[in-house]
Design an enzyme around this catalytic site. Structure first.
Site, PDB file in Angstrom:
ATOM      1  N   HIS A  70     -10.589  16.642  21.882  1.00  0.00           N
ATOM      2  CA  HIS A  70     -11.676  16.052  22.649  1.00  0.00           C
ATOM      3  C   HIS A  70     -11.975  14.799  22.239  1.00  0.00           C
ATOM      4  CE1 HIS A  70     -16.260  17.123  23.642  1.00  0.00           C
ATOM      5  NE2 HIS A  70     -15.666  15.968  24.158  1.00  0.00           N
ATOM      6  N   GLU A 120     -14.328   8.973  26.119  1.00  0.00           N
ATOM      7  CA  GLU A 120     -14.176   9.093  24.618  1.00  0.00           C
ATOM      8  C   GLU A 120     -13.902   7.465  24.187  1.00  0.00           C
ATOM      9  OE1 GLU A 120     -14.292  11.845  22.987  1.00  0.00           O
ATOM     10  OE2 GLU A 120     -15.048  12.549  24.590  1.00  0.00           O
ATOM     11  N   HIS A 124     -17.050   6.460  21.867  1.00  0.00           N
ATOM     12  CA  HIS A 124     -16.578   6.677  20.289  1.00  0.00           C
ATOM     13  C   HIS A 124     -15.382   5.504  19.913  1.00  0.00           C
ATOM     14  CE1 HIS A 124     -18.929  10.396  20.540  1.00  0.00           C
ATOM     15  NE2 HIS A 124     -18.207  10.829  21.540  1.00  0.00           N
TER      16      HIS A 124
END
Ligand SMILES: *[C@@H]1O[C@H](CO)[C@@H](O)[C@H](O)[C@H]1NC(C)=O
Ligand SMILES: *[C@@H]1O[C@H](CO)[C@@H](O)[C@H](O)[C@H]1NC(C)=O
Ligand SMILES: *[C@@H]1O[C@H](CO)[C@@H](O)[C@H](O)[C@H]1NC(C)=O
Length: 242
Positions: A70, A120, A124
């Site tokens: 993920h 992502e 992040h």
């Protein structure tokens, strides 16, 4: 929009947020390198397929393991993590071209892989730019980490097979602890009334060597109660493949 954002905060669900929040990074929170550890988040593709019912052209390619990346998420604890740390470095598809096995290790079941990767990286990855200096470095390092931990291989070695068989939470956790050297956190989901493994969270230190470490107790209390004492690890349905 406000309701959606609120819901996604309340549910703390990456997937809810991914679907409802088209702009990945409206707001910077924290700064590059300002975090204590990382979480490698993996999800179980079969469960995501049964829940998301991806449309045509979305989903895994043949030969994909049952468990996929993920993201690698820098964080402080289960309720505090930096986000969107470098808005001057938007995701660029060209930067990840040719990374070996990217599409086999990091699969979206909700839309094009690049939309998933955008989220992502921008939310992040940019916060971990002290470890990964470029987008390409983030994606290739996380794929390498995923291969090194080899959760799919740990399951194979322990005889845990994707399908309709029920496994005890204890057996799954024990296999992963043996293989990784530390406890991981399991998250389950109920799809069509059946409890299934949904995600595996492995805590990783804040260092270039990305060592597995024990998760702190606040992570355990956030994720651990979400799995019943037994559940299935569904195979990837044939209809889910790209
Ligand atoms: C989580 O980390 C933040 C930032 O370091 C800190 O302010 C907060 O007290 C921590 N919360 C818990 C529950 O440890
Ligand atoms: C943000 O990304 C740019 C590249 O677009 C880079 O030059 C800059 O150093 C990054 N900022 C931080 C704080 O890492
Ligand atoms: C698992 O069960 C579902 C629903 O009962 C069925 O459609 C599917 O074929 C089964 N899968 C396997 C691998 O046995």
């Amino acid at each position: 929009m406000f309701i959606f954002l609120l819901l996604s905060i309340v549910k703390c669900s990456e997937f809810t947020e991914l679907m409802s929040n088209r702009q990945t990074c409206p707001k910077q929170k924290g700064s590059v390198g300002d975090y204590k550890m990382n979480v490698l988040a993996n999800f179980w593709i079969g469960t995501a397929c049964l829940r998301d019912k991806p449309g045509s052209g979305v989903g895994p390619v043949r030969g994909t393991n049952a468990v996929t990346i993920h993201g690698l998420w820098p964080g402080n604890n289960a309720s505090s993590w930096p986000e969107c740390c470098n808005n001057s470095y938007p995701f660029k598809p060209a930067e990840i071209s040719g990374i070996a096995d990217l599409s086999k290790n990091w699969v979206s079941t909700q839309g094009p892989d690049n939309s998933f990767y955008t989220h992502e990286w921008e939310k992040h990855g940019t916060c971990a730019m002290d470890l990964f200096h470029t987008e390409r470095d983030y994606f290739s390092s996380v794929v390498n980490l995923n291969k090194r931990l080899n959760i799919a291989g740990i399951f194979r070695a322990a005889g845990i097979i994707a399908g309709n068989r029920t496994y005890s939470k204890n057996d799954v956790k024990t296999a992963l602890r043996r293989g990784l050297g530390h406890d991981v956190l399991l998250e389950c989901a109920k799809v069509n009334g059946i409890s299934m493994l949904n995600a595996i969270y492995t805590c990783i230190d804040h260092s270039p060597s990305l060592n597995v470490q024990e998760c702190t107790s606040d992570y355990k209390s956030r994720y651990e109660p979400k799995c019943p004492s037994s559940f299935i690890l569904p195979a990837i349905p044939d209809s889910c493949y790209k």
